[in-house]
Scaffold this motif. Structure first.
Motif, PDB file in Angstrom:
ATOM      1  N   THR A 194     -32.667  30.646  28.034  1.00  0.00           N
ATOM      2  CA  THR A 194     -32.410  29.217  27.838  1.00  0.00           C
ATOM      3  C   THR A 194     -33.116  28.415  28.923  1.00  0.00           C
ATOM      4  O   THR A 194     -33.809  27.434  28.641  1.00  0.00           O
ATOM      5  CB  THR A 194     -30.888  28.931  27.897  1.00  0.00           C
ATOM      6  OG1 THR A 194     -30.254  29.785  26.957  1.00  0.00           O
ATOM      7  CG2 THR A 194     -30.573  27.490  27.572  1.00  0.00           C
TER       8      THR A 194
ATOM      9  N   MET B 107     -23.495  26.581  29.833  1.00  0.00           N
ATOM     10  CA  MET B 107     -24.736  26.336  29.103  1.00  0.00           C
ATOM     11  C   MET B 107     -25.126  24.863  29.000  1.00  0.00           C
ATOM     12  O   MET B 107     -26.312  24.534  29.071  1.00  0.00           O
ATOM     13  CB  MET B 107     -24.672  26.964  27.712  1.00  0.00           C
ATOM     14  CG  MET B 107     -24.618  28.470  27.753  1.00  0.00           C
ATOM     15  SD  MET B 107     -25.789  29.169  28.907  1.00  0.00           S
ATOM     16  CE  MET B 107     -26.998  29.844  27.859  1.00  0.00           C
ATOM     17  N   LEU B 108     -24.148  23.964  28.828  1.00  0.00           N
ATOM     18  CA  LEU B 108     -24.531  22.555  28.729  1.00  0.00           C
ATOM     19  C   LEU B 108     -25.184  22.095  30.030  1.00  0.00           C
ATOM     20  O   LEU B 108     -26.162  21.352  30.039  1.00  0.00           O
ATOM     21  CB  LEU B 108     -23.312  21.679  28.408  1.00  0.00           C
ATOM     22  CG  LEU B 108     -22.784  21.771  26.975  1.00  0.00           C
ATOM     23  CD1 LEU B 108     -21.510  20.958  26.821  1.00  0.00           C
ATOM     24  CD2 LEU B 108     -23.829  21.289  25.989  1.00  0.00           C
TER      25      LEU B 108
ATOM     26  N   ALA C 293     -25.765  32.712  21.436  1.00  0.00           N
ATOM     27  CA  ALA C 293     -26.480  32.866  22.709  1.00  0.00           C
ATOM     28  C   ALA C 293     -27.229  34.190  22.716  1.00  0.00           C
ATOM     29  O   ALA C 293     -28.383  34.266  23.130  1.00  0.00           O
ATOM     30  CB  ALA C 293     -25.503  32.802  23.867  1.00  0.00           C
TER      31      ALA C 293
ATOM     32  N   THR D  48     -26.775  26.101  21.916  1.00  0.00           N
ATOM     33  CA  THR D  48     -25.620  25.646  22.688  1.00  0.00           C
ATOM     34  C   THR D  48     -24.857  24.518  22.003  1.00  0.00           C
ATOM     35  O   THR D  48     -23.635  24.516  21.993  1.00  0.00           O
ATOM     36  CB  THR D  48     -26.089  25.174  24.083  1.00  0.00           C
ATOM     37  OG1 THR D  48     -26.967  26.158  24.601  1.00  0.00           O
ATOM     38  CG2 THR D  48     -24.933  24.978  25.016  1.00  0.00           C
TER      39      THR D  48
ATOM     40  N   ALA E  25     -18.967  27.570  23.131  1.00  0.00           N
ATOM     41  CA  ALA E  25     -20.001  28.450  23.688  1.00  0.00           C
ATOM     42  C   ALA E  25     -20.481  29.388  22.585  1.00  0.00           C
ATOM     43  O   ALA E  25     -19.713  29.708  21.674  1.00  0.00           O
ATOM     44  CB  ALA E  25     -19.419  29.255  24.831  1.00  0.00           C
ATOM     45  N   GLY E  26     -21.721  29.842  22.688  1.00  0.00           N
ATOM     46  CA  GLY E  26     -22.257  30.717  21.635  1.00  0.00           C
ATOM     47  C   GLY E  26     -21.884  32.166  21.826  1.00  0.00           C
ATOM     48  O   GLY E  26     -22.737  33.036  21.893  1.00  0.00           O
TER      49      GLY E  26
END
Ligand code: ASP
Length: 464
Positions: free
Chosen positions: A88, A193-194, A320, A350, A395-396
């Motif tokens: 990512t 993740m964000l 993810a 995400t 979340a993935g």
């Protein structure tokens, strides 16, 4: 001739279903007892227990295989999660920086977010359409509901607890505040993740401002990021060689432990979720592709190209974990340029979860029907809003959205304890919604690049 990877994955998937089904039908607690094991969970965990004193060699062999299967599945998921943060970060930095100027980042960003938002709302509306028409809640008897709720009481209490914490972070103010990490390295370490996305976008913009053309000061830094991003994608390819074994190892226990009872009671609910997800996958996405690329990308070619990513999403239940393979498919097999793929896909993995949003909507209406709570138009609008927000915040990873479902349920005054009823079938539906999640990202990348006129011929149409 060597069978293509996706065929090997499909075969492994089917084998896993057959073996899991056979185990669930024939391997009962009395099978363990006949091997001298009275407390199977302690035995499998390796804790000494008097109840298992009579366990013989056959029980030991069974335990070895159970542990081997668990280890194979766990290792695979760990490997994929291991690459999720670096992929990512690096691919998004490269994606943003290679757009060349900040205005283009803005333009692409706005287009991407718009498509994400529209497809998410469309998916929720499809879900609401299905569940309002078929009303799956009316197909479960009171006794079945009580039995399923009692079985999962403790688990739900834990999840409601976790959701209460998550809810505090879900107010619009907190959501925006938390987007900005105070320490970007902590964001990476905690896999927030964000925040990783914000870091990557800012870093990409920073590199652009310093100058990324040959001879300019940030040129080498961008090249390093791009090399690292490719390295992590190459690692993913190597990991994918293990996919068939891992898929078998992941599916078998799901089918073996789910049991058929719960499936039967919730069959209509599951059918509605799957029907609605299929509508998005096979009607909404193809229509978007046909209309918005003016026929340049046929849905058939699109699904053929993205099949490996979809199969992996299905077996791993994690956006993810599927990200790197999705990037690979979209770039090499669909011809989307790296600058678009590495911008849209990490963002999408995400924040763009169409399947998750749809699932939240169907589950919430199902539970409202179960409790006999009528839903007004305003309630349905509330579901659209909260399910959209929750899908952004999910979340993935496997089972992530079930925790946040409490937020949707509370917004329409449905008791969160209702989650107990649907927990038993969550894993299998998670597998399905994850496929729709990552397909939505691939479609967005394709749409954007087709509209920009940057689609090239795939470099690798038949591989993976
Ligand atoms: N497992 C889903 C994903 O990774 C998230 C969820 O709906 O639980 O996309």
């Amino acid at each position: 001739m060597k069978l293509a990877l996706h065929w090997r994955i499909i075969i492994a998937l089917l084998l896993g279903v057959v073996v899991g089904g056979a185990l669930s039908a024939f391997w009962t607690p009395s099978t363990w007892a006949s091997l001298g094991v009275s407390d199977p969970s302690a035995f499998l965990a390796g804790t000494s227990s008097d109840a298992n004193a009579g366990a013989g060699a056959a029980a030991g062999v069974a335990r070895f295989f159970v542990n081997l299967v668990r280890l194979t599945g766990d290792l695979f998921i760990r490997l994929l999660r291991f690459i999720a943060v670096p992929v990512t970060l690096f691919s998004l930095v490269v994606g943003v920086a290679s757009l060349g100027d900040v205005r283009r980042v803005g333009r692409l960003g706005v287009q991407t977010l718009l498509i994400f938002l529209v497809t998410t709302v469309l998916a929720i509306v499809v879900g609401l359409g299905w569940s309002n028409t078929i009303k799956p809640g009316n197909f479960v008897s009171q006794e079945q509901r009580a039995a399923m709720a009692a079985e999962r009481e403790a688990e739900v209490a834990q999840r409601v607890d976790a959701a209460a914490k998550a809810e505090q972070a879900m107010s619009a103010w907190a959501l925006i505040r938390n987007l900005v990490p105070t320490n970007p390295f902590r964001a990476l370490a905690d896999a927030e993740m964000l925040q990783v996305i914000v870091l990557a976008v800012l870093l990409g913009i920073g590199l652009t401002m310093v100058g990324v053309s040959p001879g300019q000061r940030a040129h080498e830094a961008l090249r390093a990021c791009s090399g690292l991003s490719e390295a992590f994608i190459a690692i993913t390819q190597a990991i994918m060689a293990l996919a068939p074994y891992a898929v078998f190892a992941l599916i078998t226990p799901v089918v073996a432990t789910m049991g058929l009872e719960v499936l039967r009671a919730l069959a209509v609910y599951c059918a509605v979720v799957v029907g609605a997800l299929c509508t998005v996958q096979f009607v909404v996405y193809p229509l978007c592709l046909l209309l918005l690329t003016k026929g340049r990308v046929s849905p058939r070619a699109f699904f053929r190209a993205t099949a490996p990513a979809q199969l992996l999403a299905f077996s791993s239940s994690s956006s993810a974990a599927t990200l790197a393979v999705n990037i690979e498919c979209v770039e090499k097999r669909l011809g989307v340029p790296a600058s678009v793929a590495s911008f849209v896909l990490p963002l999408g993995a995400t924040i763009n979860m169409n399947g998750t949003a749809l699932y939240q909507a169907v589950a919430a209406t199902f539970l409202a029907q179960l409790y006999g709570i009528p839903l007004t138009f305003a309630d349905q609008a509330m579901i659209v809003t909260t399910a959209t927000l929750v899908s952004v915040g999910t979340a993935g990873v496997p089972g992530a959205s079930i925790v946040l479902m409490v937020i949707v349920l509370e917004s329409i005054h449905v008791p969160p304890a209702g989650i107990a009823v649907i927990l038993g079938v969550d894993r299998i539906l998670d597998m399905c919604r994850t496929v729709i999640n990552i397909t939505g990202d691939a479609m967005t990348a394709t749409l954007i690049s087709a509209r920009e006129g940057t689609l090239v011929s795939p470099s690798d149409p038949m591989r993976v």
